[in-house]
Design a protein around this motif. Structure first.
Motif, PDB file in Angstrom:
ATOM      1  N   GLY A 158       0.834  -1.192   0.000  1.00  0.00           N
ATOM      2  CA  GLY A 158       0.000   0.000   0.000  1.00  0.00           C
ATOM      3  C   GLY A 158       0.866   1.237   0.000  1.00  0.00           C
ATOM      4  O   GLY A 158       2.090   1.163   0.162  1.00  0.00           O
ATOM      5  N   PRO A 159       0.258   2.412  -0.179  1.00  0.00           N
ATOM      6  CA  PRO A 159       1.032   3.659  -0.214  1.00  0.00           C
ATOM      7  C   PRO A 159       1.681   3.993   1.119  1.00  0.00           C
ATOM      8  O   PRO A 159       2.580   4.829   1.177  1.00  0.00           O
ATOM      9  N   ASP A 160       1.238   3.324   2.167  1.00  0.00           N
ATOM     10  CA  ASP A 160       1.743   3.599   3.513  1.00  0.00           C
ATOM     11  C   ASP A 160       2.636   2.465   4.027  1.00  0.00           C
ATOM     12  O   ASP A 160       2.866   2.339   5.225  1.00  0.00           O
ATOM     13  N   ASP A 161       3.164   1.644   3.115  1.00  0.00           N
ATOM     14  CA  ASP A 161       4.004   0.507   3.516  1.00  0.00           C
ATOM     15  C   ASP A 161       5.358   1.014   3.996  1.00  0.00           C
ATOM     16  O   ASP A 161       6.209   1.404   3.195  1.00  0.00           O
ATOM     17  N   TYR A 162       5.560   1.010   5.308  1.00  0.00           N
ATOM     18  CA  TYR A 162       6.795   1.542   5.879  1.00  0.00           C
ATOM     19  C   TYR A 162       8.012   0.683   5.526  1.00  0.00           C
ATOM     20  O   TYR A 162       9.151   1.136   5.644  1.00  0.00           O
ATOM     21  N   ARG A 278      -2.727   0.833 -10.000  1.00  0.00           N
ATOM     22  CA  ARG A 278      -2.888   2.214  -9.521  1.00  0.00           C
ATOM     23  C   ARG A 278      -1.813   2.565  -8.499  1.00  0.00           C
ATOM     24  O   ARG A 278      -1.290   3.687  -8.489  1.00  0.00           O
ATOM     25  N   LEU A 279      -1.492   1.619  -7.628  1.00  0.00           N
ATOM     26  CA  LEU A 279      -0.462   1.866  -6.619  1.00  0.00           C
ATOM     27  C   LEU A 279       0.896   2.098  -7.279  1.00  0.00           C
ATOM     28  O   LEU A 279       1.647   3.007  -6.874  1.00  0.00           O
ATOM     29  N   ILE A 280       1.212   1.307  -8.278  1.00  0.00           N
ATOM     30  CA  ILE A 280       2.487   1.483  -8.980  1.00  0.00           C
ATOM     31  C   ILE A 280       2.539   2.864  -9.644  1.00  0.00           C
ATOM     32  O   ILE A 280       3.559   3.555  -9.571  1.00  0.00           O
ATOM     33  N   GLU A 281       1.455   3.267 -10.276  1.00  0.00           N
ATOM     34  CA  GLU A 281       1.415   4.591 -10.904  1.00  0.00           C
ATOM     35  C   GLU A 281       1.678   5.687  -9.878  1.00  0.00           C
ATOM     36  O   GLU A 281       2.442   6.637 -10.134  1.00  0.00           O
TER      37      GLU A 281
END
Length: 288
Positions: A158-162, A278-281
């Motif tokens: 996800g966009p918040d993957d630390y 979408r996440l990759i973009e």
């Protein structure tokens, strides 16, 4: 209004879970050591404490809870702290587990592949991640008298993957650095951080008990993943079988789970393509 306790609710899918539950009207308490900025929403409160502390668990066990979500239990001793604290104090306990409990890997792995009910546990010994989760499950299912679900997730992105596992690959592609992977074609399962939170919420409203697999439909090899990244980033990835910094998303052999049990219980998973592209973009834009 349900009274909900969350261990591991200040970041990643635990944070999303806390916000989802609060927005739905639950009274949500997040246990935090204060190391991360907690989410803010109506219905969210915070308890300063440590999941590994017996005194913290005893204090929390002085109250009654409808549901407890435990995203940060990593070994049987931590499971024991919870069982001791919450006997007679909780309606349902949802443990976040992992596909790493399936030590040998494989294709379409069912929940029966690892049965925690007769499993052994050692409260004194140090355990690696997969073994720690196996033994935590075993302790809960053998010793708890309250209902327990163990949600076995694959890789969560996800966009918040630390941990920046996806970002690692995007940065290497953009820098024309090779991806180190022993097997380019071994398939692995994934789930988005959004759907991980949604599935946990769904589990809290279900009547299931026992272990349950949860993963997006569709599987990807590291070759498939880099093809997706290359299409967006307009790069041409290179691969090597040996080298420093091997890919954290390239298993040596196929490793993905069967989610039939969750589907038969009524949950519909997204396809991995529906969210990963979408996440990759988004991540390519952030790191170009």
């Amino acid at each position: 209004m349900r009274k909900v306790l969350i261990f591991g609710g200040t970041r990643y899918f635990g944070r999303r879970l806390a916000l989802r539950l609060a927005e739905s009207g639950d009274d949500v308490t997040i246990v935090t050591r204060g190391e991360h900025t907690p989410p803010v929403a109506k219905g969210l409160t915070f308890f300063k404490g440590d999941r590994t502390s017996s005194s913290t668990m005893k204090d929390l066990g002085s109250q009654n809870w409808d549901i407890i979500y435990d995203n940060i239990c990593f070994n049987p001793y931590q499971a024991k702290l919870a069982v001791d604290a919450f006997e007679g104090k909780v309606g349902r306990y949802i443990l976040t587990s992992t596909m790493s409990v399936y030590e040998q890997g494989g294709t379409n792995i069912s929940e029966r592949t690892y049965n925690p009910f007769p499993g052994k546990y050692d409260l004194e010994k140090e355990h690696d991640y997969g073994e720690g989760k196996r033994q935590a499950e075993s302790y809960f299912f053998q010793r708890a008298t309250f209902p327990v679900i163990a949600v076995r997730f694959p890789v969560v992105l996800g966009p918040d993957d630390y941990t920046e596992r996806l970002v690692f690959h995007i940065k290497r592609a953009l820098a024309n650095q090779p991806i180190v992977a022993e097997n380019l074609y071994a398939k692995m399962g994934y789930i988005s951080s959004y759907e991980a939170a949604a599935f946990l919420e769904w589990c809290g409203r279900s009547t299931m008990t026992g272990p349950i697999n949860a993963a997006s439909d569709g599987v990807l090899s590291i070759q498939d993943l880099m093809d997706k990244i290359d299409r967006v980033a307009k790069t041409t990835s290179r691969f090597e079988t040996k080298g420093d910094d091997p890919s954290p998303l390239a298993p040596g052999h196929d490793f993905y789970m069967d989610t039939t049990a969750a589907k038969q219980a009524g949950y519909l998973f997204q396809h991995v393509d529906d969210w990963l592209d979408r996440l990759i973009e988004e991540e390519v834009r952030n790191h170009k």
